[in-house]
Scaffold this motif. Structure first.
Motif, PDB file in Angstrom:
ATOM      1  N   PRO A   1       0.900  -0.878  -0.232  1.00  0.00           N
ATOM      2  CA  PRO A   1       0.499  -0.176  -0.051  1.00  0.00           C
ATOM      3  C   PRO A   1       1.200   1.348  -0.123  1.00  0.00           C
ATOM      4  CG  PRO A   1       0.487  -0.709   2.096  1.00  0.00           C
ATOM      5  CD  PRO A   1       1.186  -1.334   1.361  1.00  0.00           C
ATOM      6  N   GLY A   2      -0.025   2.609  -0.464  1.00  0.00           N
ATOM      7  CA  GLY A   2       0.982   3.236  -0.517  1.00  0.00           C
ATOM      8  C   GLY A   2       0.112   4.481  -1.200  1.00  0.00           C
ATOM      9  N   SER A   3       1.026   6.030  -1.106  1.00  0.00           N
ATOM     10  CA  SER A   3       0.297   6.743  -2.037  1.00  0.00           C
ATOM     11  C   SER A   3       0.132   7.174  -3.667  1.00  0.00           C
ATOM     12  CB  SER A   3      -0.659   8.291  -1.352  1.00  0.00           C
ATOM     13  OG  SER A   3       1.374   8.488  -0.459  1.00  0.00           O
TER      14      SER A   3
ATOM     15  N   GLY B   1      -3.371   3.742  -2.493  1.00  0.00           N
ATOM     16  CA  GLY B   1      -4.709   4.141  -1.395  1.00  0.00           C
ATOM     17  C   GLY B   1      -4.292   6.141  -0.898  1.00  0.00           C
ATOM     18  N   VAL B   2      -4.882   6.938  -0.119  1.00  0.00           N
ATOM     19  CA  VAL B   2      -5.288   7.882  -0.107  1.00  0.00           C
ATOM     20  C   VAL B   2      -4.629   8.152   1.700  1.00  0.00           C
ATOM     21  CG1 VAL B   2      -6.579   9.984   0.769  1.00  0.00           C
ATOM     22  CG2 VAL B   2      -7.145   8.297  -1.494  1.00  0.00           C
ATOM     23  N   ASN B   3      -3.633   8.685   1.173  1.00  0.00           N
ATOM     24  CA  ASN B   3      -2.914   9.462   3.663  1.00  0.00           C
ATOM     25  C   ASN B   3      -3.277  10.569   3.567  1.00  0.00           C
ATOM     26  OD1 ASN B   3      -1.113  10.576   4.967  1.00  0.00           O
ATOM     27  ND2 ASN B   3       0.650   9.553   4.292  1.00  0.00           N
TER      28      ASN B   3
ATOM     29  N   LYS C   1      -2.146  14.137   3.068  1.00  0.00           N
ATOM     30  CA  LYS C   1      -1.404  14.310   1.887  1.00  0.00           C
ATOM     31  C   LYS C   1      -3.148  14.194   1.103  1.00  0.00           C
ATOM     32  CE  LYS C   1       3.148  11.592   1.799  1.00  0.00           C
ATOM     33  NZ  LYS C   1       3.473  10.318   1.572  1.00  0.00           N
TER      34      LYS C   1
ATOM     35  N   GLY D   1     -10.222   4.624   2.699  1.00  0.00           N
ATOM     36  CA  GLY D   1     -10.364   4.730   4.401  1.00  0.00           C
ATOM     37  C   GLY D   1      -9.000   3.911   4.568  1.00  0.00           C
ATOM     38  N   LEU D   2      -9.617   2.595   5.510  1.00  0.00           N
ATOM     39  CA  LEU D   2      -8.499   2.602   6.443  1.00  0.00           C
ATOM     40  C   LEU D   2      -7.864   1.517   6.028  1.00  0.00           C
ATOM     41  CD1 LEU D   2     -10.162   2.664  10.186  1.00  0.00           C
ATOM     42  CD2 LEU D   2      -8.465   3.777   9.315  1.00  0.00           C
ATOM     43  N   LEU D   3      -6.832   0.793   5.896  1.00  0.00           N
ATOM     44  CA  LEU D   3      -6.106   0.123   5.025  1.00  0.00           C
ATOM     45  C   LEU D   3      -6.591  -1.074   5.852  1.00  0.00           C
ATOM     46  CD1 LEU D   3      -3.583  -1.074   3.326  1.00  0.00           C
ATOM     47  CD2 LEU D   3      -1.950  -0.971   5.092  1.00  0.00           C
TER      48      LEU D   3
ATOM     49  N   TYR E   1       9.181   6.020  10.548  1.00  0.00           N
ATOM     50  CA  TYR E   1       7.324   7.103  10.439  1.00  0.00           C
ATOM     51  C   TYR E   1       7.215   4.813  10.085  1.00  0.00           C
ATOM     52  CZ  TYR E   1       3.813   7.880   6.716  1.00  0.00           C
ATOM     53  OH  TYR E   1       2.393   8.210   6.461  1.00  0.00           O
TER      54      TYR E   1
ATOM     55  N   GLN F   1       3.577   3.517  11.353  1.00  0.00           N
ATOM     56  CA  GLN F   1       2.371   3.019  10.830  1.00  0.00           C
ATOM     57  C   GLN F   1       2.093   1.899  10.945  1.00  0.00           C
ATOM     58  OE1 GLN F   1       0.966   4.966   7.725  1.00  0.00           O
ATOM     59  NE2 GLN F   1       1.751   6.534   9.394  1.00  0.00           N
TER      60      GLN F   1
ATOM     61  N   TRP G   1       0.215   1.430  14.233  1.00  0.00           N
ATOM     62  CA  TRP G   1      -1.264   1.728  14.523  1.00  0.00           C
ATOM     63  C   TRP G   1      -1.719   1.328  13.863  1.00  0.00           C
ATOM     64  CZ3 TRP G   1      -4.539   4.728  16.957  1.00  0.00           C
ATOM     65  CH2 TRP G   1      -3.675   5.897  17.377  1.00  0.00           C
ATOM     66  N   ASN G   2      -1.759   0.449  12.521  1.00  0.00           N
ATOM     67  CA  ASN G   2      -2.118  -0.598  11.494  1.00  0.00           C
ATOM     68  C   ASN G   2      -2.345  -2.176  12.776  1.00  0.00           C
ATOM     69  OD1 ASN G   2      -2.694   0.810   9.223  1.00  0.00           O
ATOM     70  ND2 ASN G   2      -0.485  -0.279   9.046  1.00  0.00           N
TER      71      ASN G   2
ATOM     72  N   LEU H   1      -4.861  -1.128  15.064  1.00  0.00           N
ATOM     73  CA  LEU H   1      -6.306  -1.478  14.557  1.00  0.00           C
ATOM     74  C   LEU H   1      -7.004  -2.514  14.417  1.00  0.00           C
ATOM     75  CD1 LEU H   1      -5.914   1.870  12.075  1.00  0.00           C
ATOM     76  CD2 LEU H   1      -7.691   1.661  13.527  1.00  0.00           C
TER      77      LEU H   1
HETATM   78  O1  PNS Z   1       2.992   5.799   1.263  1.00  0.00           O
HETATM   79  P1  PNS Z   1       2.499   7.172   1.373  1.00  0.00           P
HETATM   80  O2  PNS Z   1       2.085   8.044   1.990  1.00  0.00           O
HETATM   81  O3  PNS Z   1       2.977   6.683   3.330  1.00  0.00           O
HETATM   82  O4  PNS Z   1       1.091   6.398   1.926  1.00  0.00           O
HETATM   83  C1  PNS Z   1       0.061   5.503   2.987  1.00  0.00           C
HETATM   84  C2  PNS Z   1      -1.246   5.124   2.782  1.00  0.00           C
HETATM   85  C3  PNS Z   1      -2.188   5.385   1.589  1.00  0.00           C
HETATM   86  C4  PNS Z   1      -0.742   3.295   2.953  1.00  0.00           C
HETATM   87  C5  PNS Z   1      -1.387   5.236   4.756  1.00  0.00           C
HETATM   88  O5  PNS Z   1      -1.935   6.727   4.216  1.00  0.00           O
HETATM   89  C6  PNS Z   1      -2.487   4.159   5.075  1.00  0.00           C
HETATM   90  O6  PNS Z   1      -2.911   2.886   5.073  1.00  0.00           O
HETATM   91  N1  PNS Z   1      -3.768   5.009   4.414  1.00  0.00           N
HETATM   92  C7  PNS Z   1      -5.183   4.428   4.506  1.00  0.00           C
HETATM   93  C8  PNS Z   1      -5.450   5.192   6.452  1.00  0.00           C
HETATM   94  C9  PNS Z   1      -5.333   4.530   7.429  1.00  0.00           C
HETATM   95  O7  PNS Z   1      -5.064   2.877   7.231  1.00  0.00           O
HETATM   96  N2  PNS Z   1      -4.183   4.352   8.339  1.00  0.00           N
HETATM   97  C10 PNS Z   1      -3.729   3.236   9.071  1.00  0.00           C
HETATM   98  C11 PNS Z   1      -2.298   3.944   9.719  1.00  0.00           C
HETATM   99  S1  PNS Z   1      -2.648   5.751  10.911  1.00  0.00           S
END
Ligand code: PNS
Length: 143
Positions: A7-9, A36-38, A41, A74-76, A100, A104, A107-108, A111
């Motif tokens: 996953p990523g933006s 996905g949508v960060n 950003k 939405g959420l991953l 970073y 993440q 958090w994942n 969640l």
């Molecule tokens: O390349 P990026 O910008 O680090 O991508 C991040 C992305 C889109 C994978 C991340 O922001 C994401 O998982 N967004 C969905 C929201 C989510 O699940 N957040 C949970 C972790 S805080």
């Protein structure tokens, strides 16, 4: 069959990302690139952009039945729940990326994501390449 989700933006996709996929596909049967949508950003990651980004990824990546590109909103953890994935893939260039991505991952996990995250160190020749740098250069080229 082992499928990994990457996953990523990817805004925009670059050679460092391709390098991560080319390494991951040596270990997993299938790699799903989830665009996905960060939320941090968000302004630059709206729907139209998302479709353009997917198109660009398809242009940049060698075609393979083992690599797919999808979008998610939405959420991953909600997206992962809908598929049969063995691992999350993340690319790392340096220590800030690691710090970073570690947060993440925590958090994942909090969640509810129960599959492991695998980190791929990108090739040293791509260490300076980032989507932000590409965007910054492009913004000057437009002027
Ligand atoms: O390349 P990026 O910008 O680090 O991508 C991040 C992305 C889109 C994978 C991340 O922001 C994401 O998982 N967004 C969905 C929201 C989510 O699940 N957040 C949970 C972790 S805080």
């Amino acid at each position: 069959m082992k499928t990994a989700i990457y996953p990523g933006s990817f805004n925009p996709w670059h050679e460092g990302h391709t390098d991560v996929v080319s390494k991951a596909i040596k270990v997993f049967d299938k790699v799903i690139i989830a665009v996905g949508v960060n939320p941090d950003k968000k302004k630059s990651t709206e729907t139209l952009h998302l479709i353009k980004r997917i198109g660009w990824i398809l242009v940049m990546l060698p075609e393979s039945p083992r690599i797919e590109v999808v979008q998610f909103n939405g959420l991953l953890k909600d997206f992962i729940k809908e598929g049969d994935y063995s691992a999350v893939i993340k690319g790392l260039r340096n220590a800030p990326d690691f710090e970073y991505e570690k947060i993440q991952q925590y958090w994942n996990e909090d969640l509810g994501i129960r599959i492991p995250t695998f980190y791929v160190i990108s090739d040293r020749k791509f260490v300076h390449i980032s989507s932000s740098a590409i965007k910054a250069i492009k913004s000057f080229e437009k002027k």
